[in-house]
Write a protein that holds these residues in place. Structure first.
Motif, PDB file in Angstrom:
ATOM      1  N   LYS A  53       0.839  -1.197   0.000  1.00  0.00           N
ATOM      2  CA  LYS A  53       0.000   0.000   0.000  1.00  0.00           C
ATOM      3  C   LYS A  53       0.876   1.250   0.000  1.00  0.00           C
ATOM      4  CE  LYS A  53      -4.009   1.957   0.281  1.00  0.00           C
ATOM      5  NZ  LYS A  53      -5.088   1.423   1.069  1.00  0.00           N
TER       6      LYS A  53
ATOM      7  N   ARG B 201       3.790   1.536  -1.127  1.00  0.00           N
ATOM      8  CA  ARG B 201       4.430   1.708  -2.435  1.00  0.00           C
ATOM      9  C   ARG B 201       3.485   2.450  -3.387  1.00  0.00           C
ATOM     10  NH1 ARG B 201       5.014  -0.480  -7.280  1.00  0.00           N
ATOM     11  NH2 ARG B 201       3.264  -1.880  -6.956  1.00  0.00           N
TER      12      ARG B 201
ATOM     13  N   TYR C 203       4.055   6.137  -4.835  1.00  0.00           N
ATOM     14  CA  TYR C 203       4.159   6.331  -6.280  1.00  0.00           C
ATOM     15  C   TYR C 203       3.288   7.514  -6.713  1.00  0.00           C
ATOM     16  CZ  TYR C 203       3.850   5.494 -11.276  1.00  0.00           C
ATOM     17  OH  TYR C 203       3.888   5.653 -12.630  1.00  0.00           O
TER      18      TYR C 203
ATOM     19  N   LYS D 256      -6.058  11.241  -7.394  1.00  0.00           N
ATOM     20  CA  LYS D 256      -6.368   9.834  -7.627  1.00  0.00           C
ATOM     21  C   LYS D 256      -6.639   9.028  -6.375  1.00  0.00           C
ATOM     22  CE  LYS D 256      -4.342   9.329 -12.132  1.00  0.00           C
ATOM     23  NZ  LYS D 256      -3.344   8.647 -12.955  1.00  0.00           N
ATOM     24  N   SER D 257      -6.705   9.684  -5.229  1.00  0.00           N
ATOM     25  CA  SER D 257      -7.065   8.928  -4.027  1.00  0.00           C
ATOM     26  C   SER D 257      -7.993   9.788  -3.183  1.00  0.00           C
ATOM     27  CB  SER D 257      -5.815   8.567  -3.230  1.00  0.00           C
ATOM     28  OG  SER D 257      -5.372   9.723  -2.561  1.00  0.00           O
ATOM     29  N   ASN D 258      -8.464   9.206  -2.106  1.00  0.00           N
ATOM     30  CA  ASN D 258      -9.383   9.965  -1.256  1.00  0.00           C
ATOM     31  C   ASN D 258      -8.630  10.693  -0.141  1.00  0.00           C
ATOM     32  OD1 ASN D 258      -8.606   7.820   0.245  1.00  0.00           O
ATOM     33  ND2 ASN D 258     -10.618   7.470   1.166  1.00  0.00           N
TER      34      ASN D 258
ATOM     35  N   LEU E 272     -10.023  12.267   3.286  1.00  0.00           N
ATOM     36  CA  LEU E 272      -9.608  11.587   4.519  1.00  0.00           C
ATOM     37  C   LEU E 272      -8.993  12.585   5.499  1.00  0.00           C
ATOM     38  CD1 LEU E 272      -9.204   8.555   5.530  1.00  0.00           C
ATOM     39  CD2 LEU E 272      -6.847   8.871   4.837  1.00  0.00           C
TER      40      LEU E 272
ATOM     41  N   LEU F 166      -3.179   5.542   8.921  1.00  0.00           N
ATOM     42  CA  LEU F 166      -3.476   6.648   8.018  1.00  0.00           C
ATOM     43  C   LEU F 166      -3.205   6.228   6.573  1.00  0.00           C
ATOM     44  CD1 LEU F 166      -4.240   9.690   8.506  1.00  0.00           C
ATOM     45  CD2 LEU F 166      -1.874  10.174   7.901  1.00  0.00           C
ATOM     46  N   VAL F 167      -2.033   5.590   6.374  1.00  0.00           N
ATOM     47  CA  VAL F 167      -1.690   5.161   5.014  1.00  0.00           C
ATOM     48  C   VAL F 167      -2.652   4.072   4.549  1.00  0.00           C
ATOM     49  CG1 VAL F 167       0.060   4.044   3.607  1.00  0.00           C
ATOM     50  CG2 VAL F 167       0.722   5.793   5.243  1.00  0.00           C
ATOM     51  N   THR F 168      -2.954   3.125   5.455  1.00  0.00           N
ATOM     52  CA  THR F 168      -3.846   2.031   5.078  1.00  0.00           C
ATOM     53  C   THR F 168      -5.214   2.575   4.669  1.00  0.00           C
ATOM     54  OG1 THR F 168      -2.733   0.807   6.810  1.00  0.00           O
ATOM     55  CG2 THR F 168      -4.635  -0.242   5.838  1.00  0.00           C
ATOM     56  N   ASN F 169      -5.626   3.657   5.323  1.00  0.00           N
ATOM     57  CA  ASN F 169      -6.964   4.185   5.047  1.00  0.00           C
ATOM     58  C   ASN F 169      -7.062   4.968   3.747  1.00  0.00           C
ATOM     59  OD1 ASN F 169      -8.053   3.074   7.265  1.00  0.00           O
ATOM     60  ND2 ASN F 169      -7.842   4.887   8.565  1.00  0.00           N
ATOM     61  N   ILE F 170      -5.904   5.276   3.170  1.00  0.00           N
ATOM     62  CA  ILE F 170      -5.973   5.989   1.889  1.00  0.00           C
ATOM     63  C   ILE F 170      -6.503   5.014   0.847  1.00  0.00           C
ATOM     64  CG2 ILE F 170      -4.651   7.142   0.088  1.00  0.00           C
ATOM     65  CD1 ILE F 170      -2.649   7.958   2.230  1.00  0.00           C
ATOM     66  N   ASN F 171      -7.564   5.410   0.218  1.00  0.00           N
ATOM     67  CA  ASN F 171      -8.191   4.495  -0.724  1.00  0.00           C
ATOM     68  C   ASN F 171      -7.810   4.871  -2.146  1.00  0.00           C
ATOM     69  OD1 ASN F 171      -9.831   2.551  -1.748  1.00  0.00           O
ATOM     70  ND2 ASN F 171     -11.644   3.872  -1.736  1.00  0.00           N
ATOM     71  N   ILE F 172      -7.225   3.910  -2.840  1.00  0.00           N
ATOM     72  CA  ILE F 172      -6.880   4.154  -4.239  1.00  0.00           C
ATOM     73  C   ILE F 172      -7.775   3.250  -5.068  1.00  0.00           C
ATOM     74  CG2 ILE F 172      -5.050   4.091  -5.954  1.00  0.00           C
ATOM     75  CD1 ILE F 172      -3.072   4.250  -3.610  1.00  0.00           C
ATOM     76  N   PRO F 173      -8.604   3.823  -5.946  1.00  0.00           N
ATOM     77  CA  PRO F 173      -9.516   2.996  -6.743  1.00  0.00           C
ATOM     78  C   PRO F 173      -8.742   1.946  -7.542  1.00  0.00           C
ATOM     79  CG  PRO F 173      -9.995   5.321  -7.043  1.00  0.00           C
ATOM     80  CD  PRO F 173      -8.755   5.253  -6.214  1.00  0.00           C
TER      81      PRO F 173
ATOM     82  N   ILE G 129      -7.060   2.677 -10.882  1.00  0.00           N
ATOM     83  CA  ILE G 129      -5.824   3.461 -10.786  1.00  0.00           C
ATOM     84  C   ILE G 129      -4.684   2.582 -10.270  1.00  0.00           C
ATOM     85  CG2 ILE G 129      -4.728   5.387  -9.574  1.00  0.00           C
ATOM     86  CD1 ILE G 129      -7.438   6.790  -9.745  1.00  0.00           C
ATOM     87  N   GLN G 130      -5.010   1.680  -9.347  1.00  0.00           N
ATOM     88  CA  GLN G 130      -3.984   0.746  -8.843  1.00  0.00           C
ATOM     89  C   GLN G 130      -3.357  -0.026  -9.996  1.00  0.00           C
ATOM     90  OE1 GLN G 130      -4.855  -1.938  -5.620  1.00  0.00           O
ATOM     91  NE2 GLN G 130      -5.925  -0.344  -4.497  1.00  0.00           N
TER      92      GLN G 130
ATOM     93  N   GLU H 112      -2.937   0.940 -12.943  1.00  0.00           N
ATOM     94  CA  GLU H 112      -2.078   1.772 -13.783  1.00  0.00           C
ATOM     95  C   GLU H 112      -0.662   1.851 -13.235  1.00  0.00           C
ATOM     96  OE1 GLU H 112      -3.681   5.675 -13.970  1.00  0.00           O
ATOM     97  OE2 GLU H 112      -5.613   5.007 -14.767  1.00  0.00           O
ATOM     98  N   ILE H 113      -0.540   1.632 -11.914  1.00  0.00           N
ATOM     99  CA  ILE H 113       0.762   1.826 -11.287  1.00  0.00           C
ATOM    100  C   ILE H 113       1.661   0.632 -11.586  1.00  0.00           C
ATOM    101  CG2 ILE H 113       1.949   2.135  -9.075  1.00  0.00           C
ATOM    102  CD1 ILE H 113      -0.653   3.390  -8.053  1.00  0.00           C
ATOM    103  N   PRO H 114       2.836   0.899 -12.138  1.00  0.00           N
ATOM    104  CA  PRO H 114       3.724  -0.224 -12.491  1.00  0.00           C
ATOM    105  C   PRO H 114       4.232  -0.941 -11.236  1.00  0.00           C
ATOM    106  CG  PRO H 114       4.847   1.868 -12.742  1.00  0.00           C
ATOM    107  CD  PRO H 114       3.436   2.211 -12.444  1.00  0.00           C
ATOM    108  N   GLU H 115       4.577  -2.194 -11.411  1.00  0.00           N
ATOM    109  CA  GLU H 115       5.092  -3.015 -10.299  1.00  0.00           C
ATOM    110  C   GLU H 115       6.442  -2.498  -9.836  1.00  0.00           C
ATOM    111  OE1 GLU H 115       4.487  -5.958  -8.464  1.00  0.00           O
ATOM    112  OE2 GLU H 115       2.389  -5.524  -8.948  1.00  0.00           O
TER     113      GLU H 115
END
Lengths: 398, 193
Positions: free
Chosen positions: A238, A240, A244, A254-256, A260, B177-184, B187-188, B190-193
């Motif tokens: 997460k 990472r 990014y 692109k995020s909430n 938040l 806080l980081v865990t709660n950030i929601n990335i649709p 979009i996930q 799209e992000i390269p490995e």
């Protein structure tokens, strides 16, 4: 290939190379034991190394030496330091006991033969118990080690999963063994009613129960570890993604995150508050307050000099000396006139003409004072007289 | 309503945006944690602080304050969040297990920076959020990064002589806080490995 003709020869060979073997065993994890080191250990005796190599006790790999796998396993098992959990070993034992020894025992004709198979069964059962317990101990140690020392998360997770499978295998074996001694081979256990066998089976059952209980704890541990790692690696993943987006300056879009953060009202986001409270006026009027003001004034260097207020002149009236007269009774003089006369003290004092008017109470006080001061000069008789409410001693001058 | 006698101390710490953690090396703070952790105290303190518009929040082994109405502006909060993301990323790159209870000395990190190109790159990356210029040496960056954690209450100095620091339970707040950030999901992908 068998290089030894007798057990004695094997023991002798091992004994000759014992220094090197012990060294190699201790360093079995390092994989890079150089030929030169071996020479040093054996004080330059190359023959022994060659002998051990010829007998396949150690193997040479380029410039490196290592213990032969067969011997390594043998040492590890005997010393109970093996790290590999080998469940197939027990499996094989169970199969052997069940399909071979017990069957042969029932089919055997003579007592001698039967005894032979009974002995084999006993030894196998004893082994199964011990190995199961050891396996569980090894397993929990391995789990702990993997969790604490493996740096790579993916490998750590896979290793733990493998350990978990082994744990299940051990559990299965325990069940099989229990079934073997309680259900499957009832005929055998009924027929071979040997005292020692019974003791061994009881012992085995105890060991199995203990193992089962240990397994529960170990299973709990491993599940917790796996969960922790999964949480960690999920978090890293997460992080990472978040990082990014952050590096691409896209995270707001692109995020909430904005939403938040907007909803987050923790004080940790606020700047450190200071509380500019008004100073207490009462405090400023105290001496301590004055010191603080002085200190502050020095620092600020305003140039304003507070003029010292001069107090009013003290009125002359206060400075004039005043005298007050008090008539003082001179006890010594009274004593002198008393010694000159012939009256007794109390009577004398009652009639004495002082410079001022002296009331009765005070005259009595003077009486007591004189007696205590001039006890030596007076003759205090045993005779007592009464006057008003008072009883007094009759005192004459000496 | 009776509140424990440590209420003043608790307020002083929490109202400054600090955390009270169970694993602090300061025995006074541990004691404060125990005081709040008492169920009766927690209830009376919550009620007490609520009257002055502070919400006593319970985390996993730590306590902190939030408000009923936020006072910090969004701009500032975002800036703080960005700084945290960069710092967590930096420390997690140093060691994946960098989390509550972790002990670290700045020199360990500085040594790893000199042999690990990725970490070095991240160290350069946090110059910005820590407001350091290009001339700042790596050990200095590490010190500043740790200082920043300490200032926000996520770590503390454990041993002054050994210069060792300890990550506090409040670090979990950052992780949450980081865990709660929601990335649709799209979009996930799209992000390269």
């Amino acid at each position: 290939m068998n290089h030894f003709n007798s057990i004695r020869e094997l023991l002798n060979t091992l004994n000759r190379g014992h220094k090197l073997l012990a060294e190699l065993f201790e360093k079995r994890k390092s994989l890079s034991y150089k030929y030169e080191y071996a020479l040093d250990v054996l004080d330059g005796n190359d023959d022994i190394i060659q002998l051990l190599i010829n007998k396949d006790i150690i193997r040479q790999n380029g410039n490196f030496l290592e213990l032969d796998d067969q011997f390594l396993q043998f040492f590890e098992q005997i010393l109970e330091v093996n790290e590999e959990i080998n469940t197939s070993y027990i499996n094989e034992n169970i199969r052997q006991v069940k399909d071979e020894y017990m069957l042969y025992y029932l089919q055997a004709n003579s007592d001698g033969e039967r005894y032979k198979y009974l002995k084999a069964v006993k030894s196998s059962l004893r082994k199964i118990g011990r190995i199961t317990v050891r396996n569980i101990l090894d397993l929990s140690r391995n789990i702990e080690n993997t969790f604490k020392t493996e740096p790579n998360y993916k490998i750590k997770l896979s290793k733990l999963e493998v350990h978990k499978q082994k744990l299940t295998a051990i559990q299965l074996l325990i069940e099989q063994t229990e079934k073997l001694i309680t259900e499957d081979e009832l005929t055998f256990f009924k027929t071979a009613s040997d005292e020692e066998l019974r003791a061994i089976t009881t012992q085995l059952r105890l060991e199995l129960t203990e193992s089962r209980q240990n397994l529960i704890e170990t299973r709990k541990q491993i599940i917790e570890y796996i969960n922790q790692i999964k949480y960690q690696s999920k978090f890293i993943e997460k992080l990472r993604l978040v990082k990014y987006l952050r590096d691409q300056y896209e995270i707001k879009a692109k995020s909430n995150l904005v939403e938040l953060i907007n909803n987050n009202k923790a004080t940790v986001f606020e700047s450190k508050p200071s509380y500019p409270l008004k100073i207490s006026v009462n405090y400023l009027q105290t001496d301590a307050g004055y010191e603080v003001v002085k200190k502050l004034s020095r620092r600020i260097k305003t140039g304003i000099r507070p003029s010292v207020q001069i107090a009013e002149v003290i009125s002359q009236d206060y400075l004039n000396p005043e005298t007050e007269k008090e008539v003082f009774i001179n006890i010594h003089e009274v004593k002198n006139s008393f010694t000159a006369g012939g009256n007794h003290l109390f009577d004398f004092l009652m009639n004495y003409k002082f410079l001022r008017e002296v009331p009765f109470d005070e005259r009595v006080t003077v009486f007591c004072q004189m007696i205590s001061m001039f006890e030596e000069d007076f003759d205090v008789t045993e005779k007592f007289n009464r006057y008003n409410e008072i009883e007094y001693a009759v005192v004459y001058p000496k | 309503m009776s509140v424990p006698k440590q209420t003043g101390e608790i307020f002083d710490l929490l109202s400054k945006g600090q955390f009270i953690c169970s694993n602090s090396s300061d025995s006074d703070i541990r004691k404060l944690f125990d005081v709040i952790d008492d169920k009766n105290n927690f209830e009376s303190l919550s009620e007490y602080f609520k009257a002055i518009n502070f919400v006593l929040e319970k985390g996993d082994e730590f306590y902190y304050f939030s408000r009923t109405e936020s006072k910090a502006d969004l701009e500032r909060k975002l800036e703080t969040a960005f700084r945290w993301i960069d710092l967590i990323d930096f420390f997690k790159s140093f060691d994946n297990s960098f989390a509550s209870g972790y002990q670290v000395t700045p020199s360990e990190i500085a040594v790893k920076i000199s042999v690990d190109a990725v970490l070095k790159n991240k160290a350069d990356g946090i110059r910005n959020v820590l407001k350091l210029d290009d001339k700042t040496s790596y050990p200095e960056i590490v010190n500043k990064a740790i200082d920043s954690l300490i200032k926000d209450g996520f770590a503390e100095m454990e041993n002054e002589i050994l210069k060792s620091y300890k990550v506090l339970a409040s670090f979990k707040y950052l992780e949450e806080l980081v865990t709660n950030i929601n990335i649709p999901e799209n979009i996930q992908n799209e992000i390269p490995e």
